[in-house]
Design an enzyme around this catalytic site. Sequence first.
Site, PDB file in Angstrom:
ATOM      1  N   PRO A 267      32.804 -21.787  16.710  1.00 24.19           N
ATOM      2  CA  PRO A 267      32.085 -22.952  16.164  1.00 24.19           C
ATOM      3  C   PRO A 267      30.673 -22.552  15.729  1.00 24.19           C
ATOM      4  O   PRO A 267      29.862 -22.131  16.551  1.00 24.19           O
ATOM      5  CB  PRO A 267      32.041 -23.921  17.355  1.00 24.19           C
ATOM      6  CG  PRO A 267      32.129 -23.043  18.561  1.00 24.19           C
ATOM      7  CD  PRO A 267      32.960 -21.857  18.175  1.00 24.19           C
ATOM      8  N   ASP A 437      26.388 -18.920  16.403  1.00 29.82           N
ATOM      9  CA  ASP A 437      27.433 -19.356  17.327  1.00 29.82           C
ATOM     10  C   ASP A 437      26.883 -20.515  18.153  1.00 29.82           C
ATOM     11  O   ASP A 437      25.995 -20.331  18.995  1.00 29.82           O
ATOM     12  CB  ASP A 437      27.815 -18.171  18.229  1.00 29.82           C
ATOM     13  CG  ASP A 437      28.969 -18.492  19.172  1.00 29.82           C
ATOM     14  OD1 ASP A 437      29.284 -19.686  19.359  1.00 29.82           O
ATOM     15  OD2 ASP A 437      29.542 -17.537  19.735  1.00 29.82           O
ATOM     16  N   HIS A 438      27.417 -21.713  17.923  1.00 31.39           N
ATOM     17  CA  HIS A 438      26.867 -22.912  18.574  1.00 31.39           C
ATOM     18  C   HIS A 438      27.245 -23.016  20.051  1.00 31.39           C
ATOM     19  O   HIS A 438      26.746 -23.884  20.766  1.00 31.39           O
ATOM     20  CB  HIS A 438      27.346 -24.173  17.846  1.00 31.39           C
ATOM     21  CG  HIS A 438      26.344 -25.287  17.872  1.00 31.39           C
ATOM     22  ND1 HIS A 438      25.389 -25.417  18.858  1.00 31.39           N
ATOM     23  CD2 HIS A 438      26.134 -26.330  17.036  1.00 31.39           C
ATOM     24  CE1 HIS A 438      24.653 -26.479  18.633  1.00 31.39           C
ATOM     25  NE2 HIS A 438      25.080 -27.062  17.528  1.00 31.39           N
ATOM     26  N   ARG A 439      28.109 -22.132  20.531  1.00 31.28           N
ATOM     27  CA  ARG A 439      28.422 -22.127  21.955  1.00 31.28           C
ATOM     28  C   ARG A 439      27.252 -21.599  22.769  1.00 31.28           C
ATOM     29  O   ARG A 439      27.112 -21.911  23.961  1.00 31.28           O
ATOM     30  CB  ARG A 439      29.661 -21.259  22.222  1.00 31.28           C
ATOM     31  CG  ARG A 439      30.935 -21.753  21.585  1.00 31.28           C
ATOM     32  CD  ARG A 439      32.058 -20.743  21.753  1.00 31.28           C
ATOM     33  NE  ARG A 439      31.741 -19.458  21.141  1.00 31.28           N
ATOM     34  CZ  ARG A 439      32.532 -18.385  21.208  1.00 31.28           C
ATOM     35  NH1 ARG A 439      33.681 -18.467  21.868  1.00 31.28           N
ATOM     36  NH2 ARG A 439      32.188 -17.255  20.626  1.00 31.28           N
ATOM     37  N   VAL A 440      26.420 -20.790  22.116  1.00 33.56           N
ATOM     38  CA  VAL A 440      25.328 -20.112  22.817  1.00 33.56           C
ATOM     39  C   VAL A 440      23.962 -20.503  22.258  1.00 33.56           C
ATOM     40  O   VAL A 440      22.997 -20.695  23.009  1.00 33.56           O
ATOM     41  CB  VAL A 440      25.502 -18.575  22.705  1.00 33.56           C
ATOM     42  CG1 VAL A 440      24.390 -17.856  23.445  1.00 33.56           C
ATOM     43  CG2 VAL A 440      26.861 -18.141  23.208  1.00 33.56           C
TER      44      VAL A 440
END
Length: 465
Positions: A267, A437-440
Amino acid sequence: MANLLNLKTTTFLPSSHSLRLTRPLPTLATRPATRIRAKIREIFMPALSSTMTEGKIVSWIKSEGDKLSKGDSVVVVESDKADMDVETFYDGFLAKIIVDEGSSAPVGSAIALLAESEAEIADAIAKATNASPPASNSSESPPSSGAPAVEIRENLKTPVVKEGGLSLSTHPASEGGKRVVASLYAKKLGKELGVDLRGVVGSGPQGRIVAKDVEAAAAAAAALGKAEKVVSKDAPVVKAAELGEMVPFTTMQNAVSRNMVESLGVPTFRVGYTITTDALDALYKKLKSKGVSMTALLAKATALALIKHPVVNSSCRDGKSFTYNSHINIAVAVAMDGGLLTPVLQDADKVDIYTLSRKWKELVDKARAKQLQPQEYSTGTFTLSNLGMFGVDRFDAILPPGTGAIMAVGASQPNVVGSKDGRIGMKNQMQVNVTADHRVIYGADLAAFLQTLAQIIEDPKDLTL
């Protein structure tokens, strides 16, 4: 030396296999062996990277029947990033070449047979022809135990494959026992410049012809008034693609395709920023004569900004945790014929701008000659993609798998801007867009990073420290 091309005793004679590796290869199932008296070893297609499933034979340095001594280069194997010189670990004779130049084979499948003595060559050929073992599935790897026979010396690339089979055909690159050994880029350059590689003396490993040798030969011919367009009779005729024709991916295009598809599972989001470049442009103009490149300046500025924002230099691989990378390695996208490479400027935050510029030139030269080592293209922690030289003012880049962010850099262009005191003037500005990376990494993280980057570029005194 990166890793070993795997050899094991063939289906003709099993023996204990102990591979000496500089990096681990996956454990693979062993094929059943049949005992015969002759001691023949199979040379296997090696796994040159963790994702490689197939390999392509660029050139056989040795011919069938040639005597081999330990340490001799035998074959050049192509991966998706580099050409690898393969050296033998054993004395013996190259009894049979199974996979010809230009052909591909799955990792773990036999590409040649190595005989211990000259008397066993005929027997190896006969047995290979009669046995005709089934080609390994492309998902297989070399056996977990195998007598190591060759070692890989990396020059630079991951491959595509046809099912391998036994072949008795002669090798197109062999000319009465004399073989032209050159990098792919050198061969291409030779065709473009009309240089017959048979008359060029190579300066690369084991006398291999590299791009600079071809360029030097072309320059010498021009100086002597002998710049004839001489093309080797064995050089393949390149057929222009026709409209409507289906063209298979090259090895490099296959690797790019796999990476792009893999990136779809991450994502991502994008943040853009406008940066004034007047001061950076002035610094570049001042330092250009000293060998400093704009790429090095941008990489240095990015690295200094990442020091203050380590989360933007982090990476998430399993979706459950992430790593604050201990090094700031700036990968820079470079367009190649039929693909894309990302040479890495390692520890860009710690290296001075002059050394960084020299290193970048060296990396680009090696990339074009297909001589990059794995650590020179696979260790990036943050990526730059610059299309500014083409006049592109803004674009979005796709996040490379295994990294946290990539920055797309547009062209620096004059714009009419208003100052804080109400005045209007002209300033050079460029647009940068970061995909992350939108997870991080979150929006506020990128906004803070871009603010710091803009401050460094707009007041670039720290770039020359």
